[in-house]
Design an enzyme around this catalytic site. Structure first.
Site, mmCIF file in Angstrom:
data_model
loop_
_atom_site.group_PDB
_atom_site.id
_atom_site.type_symbol
_atom_site.label_atom_id
_atom_site.label_comp_id
_atom_site.label_asym_id
_atom_site.label_seq_id
_atom_site.Cartn_x
_atom_site.Cartn_y
_atom_site.Cartn_z
ATOM 1 N N LYS A 36 10.313 -10.111 -16.661
ATOM 2 C CA LYS A 36 10.174 -9.135 -15.567
ATOM 3 C C LYS A 36 9.178 -9.659 -14.527
ATOM 4 C CE LYS A 36 6.723 -6.718 -18.378
ATOM 5 N NZ LYS A 36 6.501 -5.615 -19.325
ATOM 6 N N ARG A 135 4.545 6.680 -22.092
ATOM 7 C CA ARG A 135 4.931 5.963 -20.884
ATOM 8 C C ARG A 135 6.438 6.094 -20.712
ATOM 9 N NH1 ARG A 135 4.006 -0.518 -20.013
ATOM 10 N NH2 ARG A 135 5.645 -0.607 -21.592
ATOM 11 N N TYR A 257 -18.188 -11.590 4.629
ATOM 12 C CA TYR A 257 -18.154 -10.197 5.052
ATOM 13 C C TYR A 257 -19.279 -9.397 4.413
ATOM 14 C CZ TYR A 257 -13.588 -10.580 7.275
ATOM 15 O OH TYR A 257 -12.557 -10.902 8.111
ATOM 16 N N MET A 305 -9.426 -12.254 2.865
ATOM 17 C CA MET A 305 -7.980 -12.192 2.637
ATOM 18 C C MET A 305 -7.366 -13.584 2.460
ATOM 19 S SD MET A 305 -4.972 -10.573 5.008
ATOM 20 C CE MET A 305 -5.723 -8.966 5.158
#
Ligand SMILES: *Cc1c(COP(=O)(O)O)cnc(C)c1O
Length: 362
Positions: A36, A135, A257, A305
């Site tokens: 998956k 779940r 930052y 980023m």
């Protein structure tokens, strides 16, 4: 290609080795493969055929479209199970494609039944029982309802009954035995149907957990499912990222930052071309490291980023420059280590490795 900012290198020989080892561990149970999320980010269309060559015939994905992508690259003869079942509207396509949904609820079962009736032939399915995760899967009450009216079985052929362990990664947890016992008792109404419980971690809990089929995912990709033991698997993934700028800074200079880091001494920094947009979590800010020729280069300041600053003061000044590769995952730093520094698990690191890296299969 040299101009790529980073490279994920995927060792297909290690993948084969891991599948063989897991197959041997599972025997006489069969060993499926969970591919998956694009084979945990490594590319299901490359990983799937290798596993097929190694003899794997049962593949597990989470979603319908993942099943379609996988089917296109696999030879005939593979069974593709869809763990999340099928959302309303996808049933006909799934049936025509020969996919095997994991039915998790009465509604999914009813819809699959209707699809079988419309198509005029019985359809295969797997059925999941919720033994303690809350779940996916049938609750004990729903199973009783299934038993009361078993006429649906004329149109749906249950090939596999499965459940998922919540605490497989915690071998000492009593929940593992509880779930095992729950599966044994709740599956009685499907007597003769193969059972499956173990994911990667579950496979390490002992033979009792293997039943007819194991469903490893993360272990295929080389991550140690049992942190208390040395890793018997081979690492499949490397990640190398390029330096795009270097600089020397003096004491008192701020880095990154929010100015969360201030140099206390003269330092050499290298900025590398990957950040949280490439799946290197922002929680690595001033935590964790990259490596260059075995030398640890701590991350300083916030992860951006598209970039991360490394303290490269431990290197000879000209050792890294524009285009140099540093190791984020490899011989000196396991994916488990990187994940631990980021406060997460290897699965999350793997599945987030961004699409700005080149992927090289060796
Ligand atoms: C993801 C998943 C697996 C594989 O889990 P790993 O921990 O990666 O081995 C097996 N079964 C189910 C139902 C899953 O959702």
């Amino acid at each position: 290609m040299n101009a790529m900012p980073g490279t994920v290198t995927i060792d297909l020989a290690a993948l084969r080795w891991n599948y063989r080892l897991l197959t041997a561990l599972a025997a006489p149970a069969r060993c499926g493969a969970v591919v998956k999320a694009d084979a945990y980010g490594l590319g299901s269309s490359r990983i799937g055929p290798i596993l097929f060559e190694e003899g794997c015939r049962e593949f597990f994905v989470a979603q319908l479209l993942e099943a379609q992508t996988l089917q296109e690259c696999l030879p005939n003869g593979a069974k593709i199970f869809i763990l999340g079942g099928i959302l309303p509207g996808g049933e006909r396509f799934a049936a025509e494609s020969g996919f095997i949904p994991v039915l998790n609820s009465l509604e999914q079962l009813r819809r699959w039944y209707t699809t079988a009736a419309e198509g005029g032939r019985p359809l295969p399915a797997a059925l999941q029982i919720d033994t303690g995760m809350s779940r996916l899967g049938f609750s004990p009450d729903e199973l009783i309802m299934l038993q009361c009216d078993a006429s649906w079985m004329d149109r749906i052929h249950v090939e596999l009954v499965l459940s998922q362990l919540a605490s497989g990664g915690i071998p000492s947890s009593g929940q593992n035995r509880d779930q095992l016992a729950a599966l044994l008792s709740l599956s009685k109404q499907f007597e003769g149907t193969p059972l499956s419980l173990a994911n990667s971690a579950g496979m390490m809990l002992g033979k009792d957990f293997l039943f007819a089929m194991a469903r490893p995912g993360i272990a295929l990709y080389g991550v140690n499912p049992d942190h208390q033991m040395p890793n018997p698997l081979r690492p499949v993934v490397r990640l190398d990222v390029r330096v795009i700028q270097t600089r020397a800074i003096s004491p008192g200079t701020k880095v990154g930052y929010d100015a969360t880091y201030t140099a206390k001494k003269v330092m050499n920094l290298a900025t590398i071309a990957a950040g949280y947009g490439d799946g290197l979590p922002r929680t690595l800010s001033s935590r964790g490291a990259a490596f260059f020729e075995g030398i640890r280069l701590p991350i300083v300041g916030r992860v951006s980023m598209d970039s991360i600053n490394l303290d490269v003061s431990a290197l000879e000044a000209p050792a890294v420059g524009l285009g140099s590769l540093v190791e984020l995952i490899g011989d000196h730093q396991s994916i488990e280590q990187l994940a631990a520094d980021a406060g997460t698990i290897s699965n999350e690191i793997l599945t987030n490795l961004g699409n700005r890296y080149s992927r090289v299969y060796v």
